[in-house]
Design a protein around this motif. Structure first.
Motif, mmCIF file in Angstrom:
data_model
loop_
_atom_site.group_PDB
_atom_site.id
_atom_site.type_symbol
_atom_site.label_atom_id
_atom_site.label_comp_id
_atom_site.label_asym_id
_atom_site.label_seq_id
_atom_site.Cartn_x
_atom_site.Cartn_y
_atom_site.Cartn_z
ATOM 1 N N SER A 73 -14.163 3.381 -1.514
ATOM 2 C CA SER A 73 -14.179 4.752 -0.981
ATOM 3 C C SER A 73 -13.038 4.965 0.003
ATOM 4 C CB SER A 73 -15.518 5.024 -0.283
ATOM 5 O OG SER A 73 -15.722 4.113 0.791
ATOM 6 N N TYR A 74 -12.091 4.020 0.050
ATOM 7 C CA TYR A 74 -11.021 4.071 1.047
ATOM 8 C C TYR A 74 -9.785 4.773 0.502
ATOM 9 C CZ TYR A 74 -7.683 2.626 4.606
ATOM 10 O OH TYR A 74 -6.740 2.637 5.610
ATOM 11 N N ARG A 75 -9.241 5.699 1.280
ATOM 12 C CA ARG A 75 -8.034 6.428 0.909
ATOM 13 C C ARG A 75 -6.807 5.664 1.417
ATOM 14 N NH1 ARG A 75 -7.685 11.508 -0.944
ATOM 15 N NH2 ARG A 75 -9.863 11.883 -0.340
ATOM 16 N N TRP A 76 -5.905 5.320 0.511
ATOM 17 C CA TRP A 76 -4.739 4.492 0.836
ATOM 18 C C TRP A 76 -3.766 5.251 1.720
ATOM 19 C CZ3 TRP A 76 -4.497 -0.370 1.115
ATOM 20 C CH2 TRP A 76 -3.310 -1.098 1.016
ATOM 21 N N HIS A 77 -3.097 4.522 2.605
ATOM 22 C CA HIS A 77 -2.209 5.126 3.593
ATOM 23 C C HIS A 77 -0.879 5.578 2.989
ATOM 24 C CE1 HIS A 77 -1.286 0.720 3.679
ATOM 25 N NE2 HIS A 77 -0.042 1.181 3.628
ATOM 26 N N SER A 78 -0.172 6.402 3.731
ATOM 27 C CA SER A 78 1.151 6.877 3.324
ATOM 28 C C SER A 78 2.208 5.828 3.632
ATOM 29 C CB SER A 78 1.495 8.176 4.059
ATOM 30 O OG SER A 78 0.602 9.210 3.723
ATOM 31 N N ALA A 79 3.347 5.944 2.935
ATOM 32 C CA ALA A 79 4.540 5.124 3.190
ATOM 33 C C ALA A 79 4.222 3.646 3.362
ATOM 34 C CB ALA A 79 5.283 5.645 4.414
ATOM 35 N N PRO A 80 3.625 2.995 2.350
ATOM 36 C CA PRO A 80 3.354 1.560 2.465
ATOM 37 C C PRO A 80 4.645 0.771 2.661
ATOM 38 C CG PRO A 80 3.105 2.296 0.192
ATOM 39 C CD PRO A 80 3.253 3.525 1.031
ATOM 40 N N ASP A 81 4.614 -0.174 3.587
ATOM 41 C CA ASP A 81 5.820 -0.958 3.880
ATOM 42 C C ASP A 81 5.481 -2.443 3.869
ATOM 43 O OD1 ASP A 81 8.308 -1.964 5.456
ATOM 44 O OD2 ASP A 81 8.727 0.146 5.111
ATOM 45 N N GLY A 82 5.807 -3.176 4.937
ATOM 46 C CA GLY A 82 5.663 -4.628 4.950
ATOM 47 C C GLY A 82 4.267 -5.093 4.591
ATOM 48 N N GLY A 83 4.190 -6.265 3.957
ATOM 49 C CA GLY A 83 2.892 -6.779 3.541
ATOM 50 C C GLY A 83 2.843 -8.291 3.503
ATOM 51 N N ALA A 84 1.620 -8.820 3.390
ATOM 52 C CA ALA A 84 1.397 -10.255 3.289
ATOM 53 C C ALA A 84 0.030 -10.491 2.663
ATOM 54 C CB ALA A 84 1.463 -10.916 4.662
ATOM 55 N N THR A 85 -0.209 -11.703 2.189
ATOM 56 C CA THR A 85 -1.500 -12.045 1.601
ATOM 57 C C THR A 85 -2.176 -13.160 2.387
ATOM 58 O OG1 THR A 85 -0.601 -13.697 0.076
ATOM 59 C CG2 THR A 85 -0.707 -11.408 -0.716
ATOM 60 N N TYR A 86 -3.505 -13.204 2.234
ATOM 61 C CA TYR A 86 -4.328 -14.185 2.941
ATOM 62 C C TYR A 86 -5.430 -14.666 2.010
ATOM 63 C CZ TYR A 86 -2.000 -12.162 6.984
ATOM 64 O OH TYR A 86 -1.044 -11.714 7.863
ATOM 65 N N ALA A 87 -5.644 -15.979 1.992
ATOM 66 C CA ALA A 87 -6.732 -16.529 1.199
ATOM 67 C C ALA A 87 -8.059 -16.080 1.792
ATOM 68 C CB ALA A 87 -6.652 -18.047 1.173
ATOM 69 N N ASP A 88 -8.996 -15.724 0.913
ATOM 70 C CA ASP A 88 -10.308 -15.234 1.332
ATOM 71 C C ASP A 88 -11.363 -15.882 0.442
ATOM 72 O OD1 ASP A 88 -12.277 -13.584 2.617
ATOM 73 O OD2 ASP A 88 -12.199 -12.240 0.889
ATOM 74 N N GLY A 89 -11.741 -17.113 0.786
ATOM 75 C CA GLY A 89 -12.649 -17.849 -0.080
ATOM 76 C C GLY A 89 -11.984 -18.096 -1.422
ATOM 77 N N SER A 90 -12.634 -17.676 -2.498
ATOM 78 C CA SER A 90 -12.041 -17.821 -3.825
ATOM 79 C C SER A 90 -11.150 -16.644 -4.180
ATOM 80 C CB SER A 90 -13.144 -17.972 -4.878
ATOM 81 O OG SER A 90 -13.989 -16.831 -4.860
ATOM 82 N N GLY A 91 -11.089 -15.634 -3.313
ATOM 83 C CA GLY A 91 -10.237 -14.464 -3.538
ATOM 84 C C GLY A 91 -9.121 -14.402 -2.509
ATOM 85 N N TRP A 92 -8.630 -13.199 -2.256
ATOM 86 C CA TRP A 92 -7.538 -13.032 -1.304
ATOM 87 C C TRP A 92 -7.475 -11.597 -0.821
ATOM 88 C CZ3 TRP A 92 -7.092 -13.941 -6.476
ATOM 89 C CH2 TRP A 92 -6.493 -12.938 -7.254
ATOM 90 N N ILE A 93 -6.641 -11.380 0.201
ATOM 91 C CA ILE A 93 -6.451 -10.073 0.822
ATOM 92 C C ILE A 93 -4.962 -9.771 0.850
ATOM 93 C CG2 ILE A 93 -6.624 -8.769 2.983
ATOM 94 C CD1 ILE A 93 -9.120 -10.490 3.615
ATOM 95 N N TYR A 94 -4.594 -8.521 0.544
ATOM 96 C CA TYR A 94 -3.222 -8.058 0.730
ATOM 97 C C TYR A 94 -3.234 -6.995 1.811
ATOM 98 C CZ TYR A 94 1.338 -5.833 -0.133
ATOM 99 O OH TYR A 94 2.606 -5.328 0.007
ATOM 100 N N VAL A 95 -2.419 -7.183 2.864
ATOM 101 C CA VAL A 95 -2.300 -6.189 3.920
ATOM 102 C C VAL A 95 -0.984 -5.434 3.762
ATOM 103 C CG1 VAL A 95 -3.705 -7.554 5.507
ATOM 104 C CG2 VAL A 95 -1.225 -7.759 5.587
ATOM 105 N N SER A 96 -0.980 -4.188 4.225
ATOM 106 C CA SER A 96 0.186 -3.326 4.062
ATOM 107 C C SER A 96 0.301 -2.385 5.256
ATOM 108 C CB SER A 96 0.056 -2.502 2.771
ATOM 109 O OG SER A 96 1.064 -1.513 2.676
ATOM 110 N N ASN A 97 1.519 -2.277 5.801
ATOM 111 C CA ASN A 97 1.785 -1.354 6.899
ATOM 112 C C ASN A 97 1.952 0.073 6.402
ATOM 113 O OD1 ASN A 97 1.740 -3.164 9.027
ATOM 114 N ND2 ASN A 97 3.953 -3.497 9.039
#
Length: 388
Positions: A73-97
């Protein structure tokens, strides 16, 4: 079009830096690198997402600015820029500025994936900040989100969105671009997006705690290679004088952009002169790994240097700001070729390249998409037989 010139960067040390759960190996680049077919073969015709990829690779859209992330239900932000990933158990997370003002949703967001790559949630991890451009991950699994404004701050954020973000003034107040953690020597490297910017490093009083420490600026001669020294910045808060003007002899870097550390070397880019630099943290020396002024003929696909990342095989990936909207790949065998090209988006730039923890997926964004505005950003995933 330009051709890259790479000088060999020795990588020394018994430990390798972990980034997003992947072990990054050191690799030496010898110059000059020549245009040649990429390790994955030529780019194919654009797919349904408008992306040209080598055979065997596929892409999908993860999120679009202003639209709900599929399955959430989350609305994605404008102008996505720098990012990185993180292990999350058997999955992962991608962060974005989000490179927009605080009033337009500045800050950072995250997308969580399960082990099969299905999006399970998306959420905000930083709000109320301005023009968050690039940043960097830390070995203790936080995201350093950098404000690209005069006297901007670095914010340490939680990719899981559980802990509140923390402003880190000890890392200095200037037009921050990117950050890279060096666990081998205990520093955070920082770039500055000014035409007369500087290259900084921050040594925390206690590694893993960024609340206090010493901010330094690189000092060197007029050349582009050789030993360097560092000097303390007298007033990191820039109360009366900008940080870049406080130390006489501090080396000027024209428009600092991406920054990435791996096994003894910090690569960083400068857009004003289309260069990629290497700082050897073991020998405390710098060299040019790419400079379009050193091109002696021929052509290469890189026309604008920006964000940079590195794969487990030692391949360097450089995203273009404009140009042909390509991510170019430089191999340790000194070849350069486009890895992918986004078509029909000449008014945009490619941002935030980062590999999933297992190295099998590459995430990145087209900051303004086909609309050419911050509300048109698109975040992608590419999957395929990446070299390990």
């Amino acid at each position: 079009m330009e051709r890259r010139t790479f000088l060999r960067t020795a990588v020394v040390g018994t430990s390798a830096a972990a980034f997003g759960g992947t072990l990054w190996r050191g690799a030496a680049f010898a110059g000059p690198a020549q245009p040649a077919p990429g390790p994955y073969g030529p780019l194919q015709a654009a797919n349904g997402n408008g992306i040209q990829l080598p055979s065997g690779f596929t892409s999908r859209v993860i999120a679009r600015s202003g639209q709900t992330v599929a399955g959430t239900s989350y609305r994605w932000h404008s102008a996505p820029d720098g990012g990185a990933t993180y292990a999350d158990g058997s999955g992962w997370i991608y962060v974005s500025n989000a490179e927009v003002s605080s009033g337009s949703g500045g800050g950072a967001s995250a997308v969580r994936f399960n082990s099969s790559g299905t999006v399970t949630s998306a959420y905000r991890i930083l709000s109320g900040t301005n023009n968050n451009c690039a940043g960097g991950s830390t070995p203790w699994n936080t995201w350093l989100s950098c404000e690209e404004v005069t006297r901007g701050y670095v914010y340490e954020t939680d990719p899981w969105g559980v802990n509140a973000s923390v402003r880190r003034p000890a890392l200095g107040r200037f037009k921050h671009e990117a950050a890279a953690a060096d666990p081998d020597h205990g520093y955070i490297y920082l770039t500055e997006d000014e035409s007369d910017g500087r290259f900084y490093r921050f040594r925390p009083a206690t590694w893993g705690n960024l609340s206090s420490g010493t901010l330094q600026v690189l000092v060197a001669g007029a050349g582009t290679s050789g030993p360097v020294s560092w000097a303390d910045v007298p007033d990191p808060a820039a109360s009366s004088t900008q940080t870049r003007h406080q130390v006489s002899g501090a080396k000027v870097f024209n428009g600092g952009e991406g920054c990435f550390y791996a096994a003894g070397t910090c690569w960083f880019t400068t857009k004003g002169d289309n260069r990629v630099w290497a700082y050897d943290a073991t020998t405390s020396s710098i060299s040019l790994t790419y400079d379009d002024n050193l091109v002696t003929g021929g052509a290469a696909p890189l026309t604008g240097v920006d964000n940079v990342t590195r794969s487990g095989s030692g391949d360097l990936y450089v995203a273009e700001d404009g140009g042909n909207m390509e991510i170019c790949l430089i191999t340790p065998n000194d070849t350069v070729a486009p890895f992918l090209r986004i078509t029909g988006q000449s008014g945009s730039e490619i941002t935030g390249p980062a590999f999933s923890p297992d190295g099998k997926r590459l995430y990145f964004s087209s900051q303004r998409g086909t609309s050419g505005s911050s509300s048109g950003g698109i975040t992608y995933e590419v999957t395929g037989p990446f070299r390990s």
